[in-house]
Structures are given as structure tokens and as C-alpha cells.
Design a protein around this motif. Structure first.
Motif, PDB file in Angstrom:
ATOM      1  N   SER A 383      35.777   3.021  52.811  1.00 28.82           N
ATOM      2  CA  SER A 383      36.126   2.213  51.651  1.00 28.82           C
ATOM      3  C   SER A 383      36.335   0.770  52.113  1.00 28.82           C
ATOM      4  N   ASN A 384      36.716  -0.082  51.181  1.00 25.13           N
ATOM      5  CA  ASN A 384      36.984  -1.488  51.512  1.00 25.13           C
ATOM      6  C   ASN A 384      38.468  -1.764  51.700  1.00 25.13           C
ATOM      7  N   ALA A 385      39.280  -0.719  51.899  1.00 25.63           N
ATOM      8  CA  ALA A 385      40.700  -0.917  52.194  1.00 25.63           C
ATOM      9  C   ALA A 385      40.836  -1.687  53.501  1.00 25.63           C
ATOM     10  N   PHE A 386      41.934  -2.418  53.647  1.00 25.03           N
ATOM     11  CA  PHE A 386      42.079  -3.269  54.828  1.00 25.03           C
ATOM     12  C   PHE A 386      43.549  -3.396  55.215  1.00 25.03           C
ATOM     13  N   ARG A 387      43.783  -4.015  56.357  1.00 21.51           N
ATOM     14  CA  ARG A 387      45.130  -4.274  56.856  1.00 21.51           C
ATOM     15  C   ARG A 387      45.502  -5.718  56.545  1.00 21.51           C
ATOM     16  N   PRO A 388      46.552  -5.960  55.753  1.00 22.70           N
ATOM     17  CA  PRO A 388      46.935  -7.330  55.428  1.00 22.70           C
ATOM     18  C   PRO A 388      47.661  -7.998  56.587  1.00 22.70           C
ATOM     19  N   ASN A 389      47.818  -9.283  56.472  1.00 25.57           N
ATOM     20  CA  ASN A 389      48.607 -10.027  57.450  1.00 25.57           C
ATOM     21  C   ASN A 389      50.095  -9.820  57.181  1.00 25.57           C
ATOM     22  N   ASN A 390      50.930 -10.773  57.537  1.00 25.42           N
ATOM     23  CA  ASN A 390      52.362 -10.586  57.402  1.00 25.42           C
ATOM     24  C   ASN A 390      53.048 -11.897  57.058  1.00 25.42           C
ATOM     25  N   ILE A 391      54.324 -11.834  56.823  1.00 28.44           N
ATOM     26  CA  ILE A 391      55.100 -13.001  56.425  1.00 28.44           C
ATOM     27  C   ILE A 391      55.230 -14.029  57.540  1.00 28.44           C
ATOM     28  N   PHE A 392      55.183 -13.580  58.784  1.00 29.15           N
ATOM     29  CA  PHE A 392      55.442 -14.473  59.910  1.00 29.15           C
ATOM     30  C   PHE A 392      54.175 -15.175  60.382  1.00 29.15           C
ATOM     31  N   GLY A 393      54.329 -16.430  60.747  1.00 31.06           N
ATOM     32  CA  GLY A 393      53.321 -17.094  61.555  1.00 31.06           C
ATOM     33  C   GLY A 393      53.763 -16.930  62.999  1.00 31.06           C
ATOM     34  N   ALA A 394      53.786 -18.024  63.732  1.00 32.42           N
ATOM     35  CA  ALA A 394      54.262 -17.959  65.110  1.00 32.42           C
ATOM     36  C   ALA A 394      55.779 -17.783  65.137  1.00 32.42           C
ATOM     37  N   MET A 395      56.256 -16.973  66.059  1.00 32.93           N
ATOM     38  CA  MET A 395      57.686 -16.825  66.310  1.00 32.93           C
ATOM     39  C   MET A 395      57.993 -17.533  67.621  1.00 32.93           C
ATOM     40  N   VAL A 396      58.966 -18.429  67.596  1.00 33.85           N
ATOM     41  CA  VAL A 396      59.217 -19.333  68.715  1.00 33.85           C
ATOM     42  C   VAL A 396      60.611 -19.081  69.272  1.00 33.85           C
TER      43      VAL A 396
END
Length: 589
Positions: A383-396
Motif C-alpha cells: 500500500s502507500n502507507a508510510f512512516r511520518p516524521n516527528n515533532i523534533f528537529g535537531a536536539m542540541v
């Protein structure tokens, strides 16, 4: 000691994620800024002895001197350091000389930062190249020689948690940070990130944002639309796996040998099976085998994915020596007109596409667009299901041996980079050189910057400004897509990129883009077996399965699955299951 600390770290994060509502799934908010949380609990480096780690952290803390807060918050309250401070900043080295600076530590833009930030405040800014594909090894080596960068950063939460547990990092004074970097902290507040600064009971890190984290629309697959038309089709990317297989056969008849190219597969994120799962997902399967880090050999979804690749190999669409080839070989095949598709992160300057059109001036490309409608192929289970990204960008976070002045310089650097004019220049470059304004006053990047002294690094310098945001944004998806739309090409892909974003968002809102399970404790089995499973065992078994005869696949999959389980994957599954049963994981929403 380390184990209990890491358990506390992850338990705190788990609680925070549940309270903040950032672990999304089916029935999630339809807002574009809906938060999702990436789940990993995987790569672990060999730690220093617990006592040494503790002593290091305590020493760094003891040498930290109390400083009076500036009378004025932010840049207006800053003064140059009396004695020059060296600030070491991590930056990814992607080995991508064709799409940016060949020397990530010393180039026009690192010098620009020095001249406009460092010289003004008596700070010597040194960039430390970190191999993108081998982050944990690089950090472990730096830690072993006491040369960690002042600013340690990553996109994966579990890696920073591991560094904290191994004693690489030191706690920070958040109140001081708010005073020195009010703009950066304000961005964190606006994006719901202020609840994620703690490891255990202490503040360790600050976080950049990730726009549109409920999609993955900036990772794009281009395909040869002209090849499909040549095969008697309408040029649209086939709607199902079965139709795609038929299209491959017709293109092969037209003389396109090994049209899918191919390279060796290994490492975190290899062979993600999100598009081969049944939806809605079974919660225990999602929890125990659903993360993207360790390939899920022994599951039905992985069987479907590998059976599909076995078909492609035996039908002659993959290079028979793919297992000896690298991603650069795949790029070369696409550029030279030998490959049907190529995938990568979209950017306003894309050397691969530039080179492709130079070599194939009459070619026509298309973008694989998610239509937002979930449909599962009856034959292949895809199917065309996928894994989304997340709330965080880089964590420093800040290195354990950084002095008080070095920490302060790092906080100043983050605030300086978060200023609108500085961020704009780092992202867009110089007017008339890296970009120009259109008739509406919007910046438009110069597509080909090859050979310019001011040539920007990977993805418009993203590895320098990732500390603020993971991607350029005007706060408007249409403007943002126009900004990253590849420039200087014979074709305009902006409409397809926008359609792909909208389609992915629709799938997310319908529950076909689920984030991975988050665990509230250390997974010893992942520490012990994870690296070997994904780097050594899986690649070997995968190649056997892909290259075997189709009628041997099912029996071989059962045999190698059991070996994979015996090699440690069963212990990973069991430990995850135990945490799920004990209520120490997130739930599938």
C-alpha cells in the motif's frame, strides 16, 4: 548505574509525550502542526566506565562558575568575552561534494559565521565533521579523546539519551538559557518543545522544530515518465504494485535493462516495511517489531517486502551485483539514463537532477505522488502507507567538559542563528549569487551553484541551521514548497510536491501513517543485539532471500527467520512485549 539512569531518562520522555499528546496515530488532529514522536531505542556505543562518566560530569559541573544574568535578555545584552572562547559545533559530513561544500569544516559559510558571529563576540567557531552514516562511532571516538564538540546534536532522541547515560553531556541552566537565547526559547514554546529538555530530573537539551512533522513530503521519488509513455502507458506512475510490475515488463522489452539499478542494503532504516503492513495495525506487532531501526525479519510485512524484491531480482530489474554497489552507483545509473527512478530529499539546488538533465536533455520526469487514498494490493499486500516524521528537529546538548564560557558561547550561537536575518542568509545565501527575488518579492534559489565560492552545503546549508529548524519555512505550505522546488531545471515540480504533501497529510489523518512505539525504559536486548542484527545478520539473510529462486523463497524465509530470532531478535521482541504488558510503552492510537 547507567541502566537505571537511562531508564529514568526514557520514562520521563514517555510521560512527557503522553501528557503533551504528541504520540499521534489514528484519529489524530488534522492540524498541519500535529506533533508526532519518532521512536528509537537502538544504537548504543561502548560506554566508558560508570565511575569515569560520573567523575567527568561532576568535574564539569564543579568548574562551572556562577555568572550574573545580563541586564538585558538576548543579543542586546551580550558583550564580547574578555578572553577568546573556542566553540566547537558538530556538523554532518555527508560526503556529498556534488551537492554542496566538499569541506564541511572550512568553507565560505563557516567563515561567514566566524566573521559575523565569532569575531564580534571574541569566539573562535570550529566545526567538527560528523559522518552522517556513522554518528555513534564518531561521537564515541571523540568522547574517548576528550574532544567532543561543545554542541552535540542529533535528530534521534535515543542517541542523546545514550550520550547522557554514558556521561558525554552536562546538565544546563534553563533559566540562563532563556536569558541568553530568548528567541530560541520562544520558538520552542511556540512549537510545544519545552517539555522535552529533561533527561531524568535535570535539563540537558534544547530542541529545534520540524515543520509539517506529520508527513515526510520532502523525501521524493522521481521516475522516467517518458519511459512509461514509450511503453504505451499514459505516463502516470502505476497505481498498484501489480500494475507497476506490468509496467516494468514493458519497459524492459524496450531495452531498459536493470531499470531499478540497486545497491547493498544495511544499517538503521533498511527495508522499512510500513507499506507492506496490514492496517489498522495489530498493536502488539506494532510495539514489538514495528520500529524502523532493526529490520523485522520473521514478520509477515517483511516477508511481503522481501518477496517483492525477490521477484524484481529474478525478473532482471535489479542489477545482479546490487549487493556490491553503493548509493553513488545508483545515482550514476539514474544520471546516465539507466535507472527508472531515483529518490532523495528535495531541495532548490539538486545536483543529481541538474546532471540528469544535462545528460538527458529530452527526458521527462515525474514525481511519485501520494493520492491520499489507502488501497492494498491484493497480490503483494502493499500500500502507500508510510512512516511520518516527528515533532523534533535537531536536539542540541552540551559536552560534559565544556566550560561555563563555552556553554554560554554555545547558547549565544543558537540565539544568533535563530535571528531572522541570520537564518535567512544561512538558508538562502546572497542575493544575486545564491538566490534572486521574484516579482512577488519572494526569494527563489539559483538552481546550479556549482563552482561558486559561495556554494551552499547540502540542502541549502541545512546542516548548519538545523539547530533552529529541520527545513525552511514561511509558515505557509505553498510558499514552503515553492521555496524547495528544484530550480534551474527544464521541468517545474511544485504542483506535484504540493499534491504529494496533501496526499500524505490525508493518509496521516486517516490513520495510515503511525509513529513507532515509545518505550519507557532501557532495552538491554537492543543494546546487545541491535547493531549486529541490522549491520551483519540481516544484510546476509536478506541477500539470500532476494537472490534465491522464487519457489524456494517461502521455505528459506522460515528458515532464516528462525535463525534471525535465535541471533537475538526474539529477545528484542520479548523485552518489548514485557514493557508493553507492564504499561511502559505508548499505545497505538
Amino acid at each position: 548505574m547507567k541502566k537505571s539512569f537511562l531508564q529514568k531518562v526514557l520514562a520521563t520522555a514517555l510521560t512527557g509525550a503522553m501528557i503533551a499528546g504528541t504520540v499521534a496515530g489514528c484519529g489524530s488532529s488534522t492540524s498541519d502542526t500535529t506533533a508526532t514522536t519518532d521512536t528509537q531505542t537502538t544504537e548504543k556505543t561502548e560506554s566508558t566506565e560508570s565511575t569515569q562518566s560520573t567523575e567527568k560530569t561532576e568535574t564539569a559541573t564543579e568548574t562551572k562558575t556562577e555568572e550574573a544574568a545580563p541586564a538585558v535578555a538576548g543579543i542586546d545584552g551580550w558583550t564580547p568575552f574578555d578572553n577568546q572562547v573556542t566553540l566547537r559545533v558538530a556538523v554532518y559530513d555527508r560526503g556529498d561534494a556534488g551537492n554542496g561544500c566538499s569541506d564541511v569544516e572550512n568553507n565560505y559559510w563557516t567563515n561567514w559565521v566566524q566573521e559575523n558571529f565569532g569575531d564580534k563576540y571574541n569566539v573562535k567557531v570550529e566545526y567538527v565533521g560528523i559522518t552522517r552514516s556513522d554518528v555513534m562511532t564518531d561521537y564515541a571516538m571523540l568522547a574517548s579523546t576528550d574532544t567532543l564538540p561543545t554542541l552535540c546534536m542529533e535528530y534521534d532522541y535515543d542517541k542523546l539519551a545514550t550520550w547522557a547515560a554514558d556521561g558525554y553531556l552536562q546538565p544546563i541552566d534553563i533559566e540562563q538559557f532563556k536569558t541568553i537565547a530568548p528567541t530560541y526559547w520562544g520558538n520552542m514554546e511556540a512549537n510545544g518543545l519545552t517539555g522535552y529538555t529533561k533527561f531524568g530530573d535535570e535539563d540537558y537539551m534544547v530542541l529545534g522544530m520540524r515543520p509539517y512533522g506529520n508527513t515526510n513530503y520532502t523525501f521524493v521519488t522521481w521516475y522516467r515518465k517518458d519511459w512509461l509513455k514509450e511503453a504505451g502507458l499514459d505516463g502516470s506512475y502505476p497505481a498498484s504494485t501489480s500494475e507497476l510490475l506490468e509496467a516494468y515488463a514493458k519497459m524492459k522489452e524496450n531495452g531498459h535493462e536493470y531499470l531499478l539499478s540497486g545497491s547493498k542494503v544495511a544499517g538503521a532504516g533498511a527495508d522499512q516495511n510500513y507499506g507492506f503492513r496490514d492496517y489498522p495495525q495489530d498493536e502488539k506487532t506494532w510495539c514489538t517489531t514495528g520500529d524502523y531501526q532493526i529490520p523485522a525479519l520473521s514478520t509477515e510485512a517483511q516477508k511481503r517486502l522481501l518477496k517483492w524484491n525477490n521477484q524484481l531480482y529474478n525478473d532482471g530489474y535489479l542489477n545482479p551485483e546490487y549487493y556490491l554497489r553503493s548509493t553513488s552507483d545508483v545515482e550514476a545509473d539514474f544520471i546516465n539514463g539507466k535507472a527508472f527512478t531515483w529518490s532523495g530529499y528535495v531541495s532548490s539546488t539538486m545536483q543529481v537532477l541538474q546532471s540528469f538533465y544535462e545528460a538527458n536533455p529530452d527526458a521527462e520526469l515525474g514525481v511519485c505522488v501520494c493520492d491520499g487514498k489507502f488501497a492494498q494490493d491484493a497480490t503483494w499486500g502493499s500500500s502507500n502507507a508510510f512512516r511520518p516524521n516527528n515533532i523534533f528537529g535537531a536536539m542540541v546538548a552540551f559536552a560534559n567538559n565544556a566550560t561555563a564560557d563555552e556553554v554560554k558561547a554555545g547558547e549565544m550561537y543558537l540565539e544568533w542563528m535563530a535571528q531572522a536575518d541570520n537564518l535567512f542568509t544561512m538558508q538562502w545565501g546572497i542575493e544575486g549569487v545564491n538566490f534572486n527575488y521574484d516579482e512577488n518579492g519572494n526569494p527563489v534559489a539559483v538552481g546550479d551553484q556549482t563552482g561558486l565560492p559561495e556554494q551552499q552545503g547540502h540542502n541549502n546549508n541545512v546542516d548548519y541551521w538545523m539547530v533552529v529548524t529541520a527545513s525552511k519555512t514561511f509558515g505557509d505550505i505553498e510558499k514552503d514548497i515553492a521555496a524547495i522546488n528544484p530550480q534551474g531545471l527544464p521541468q517545474d515540480f511544485s504542483a506535484d510536491l504540493l499534491a504529494n504533501y496533501k496526499g500524505q497529510l490525508a493518509l496521516y489523518e486517516s490513520g495510515y501513517a503511525n509513529v513507532d512505539c515509545l518505550f519507557g525504559g532501557a532495552l538491554d536486548s537492543v543494546t546487545e543485539y541491535g547493531t549486529a542484527l541490522k549491520e551483519e545478520v540481516y544484510p546476509e539473510y536478506r541477500d539470500q532471500l532476494v537472490m534465491c529462486k522464487p519457489d524456494e523463497f517461502d521455505a528459506l524465509y522460515d528458515e532464516l527467520s528462525q535463525k534471525y530470532l535465535d541471533a537475538g531478535y526474539q529477545e528484542v521482541i520479548d523485552e518489548r512485549q514485557a514493557m508493553f504488558d507492564d504499561g511502559k510503552t505508548t499505545k497505538l492510537q
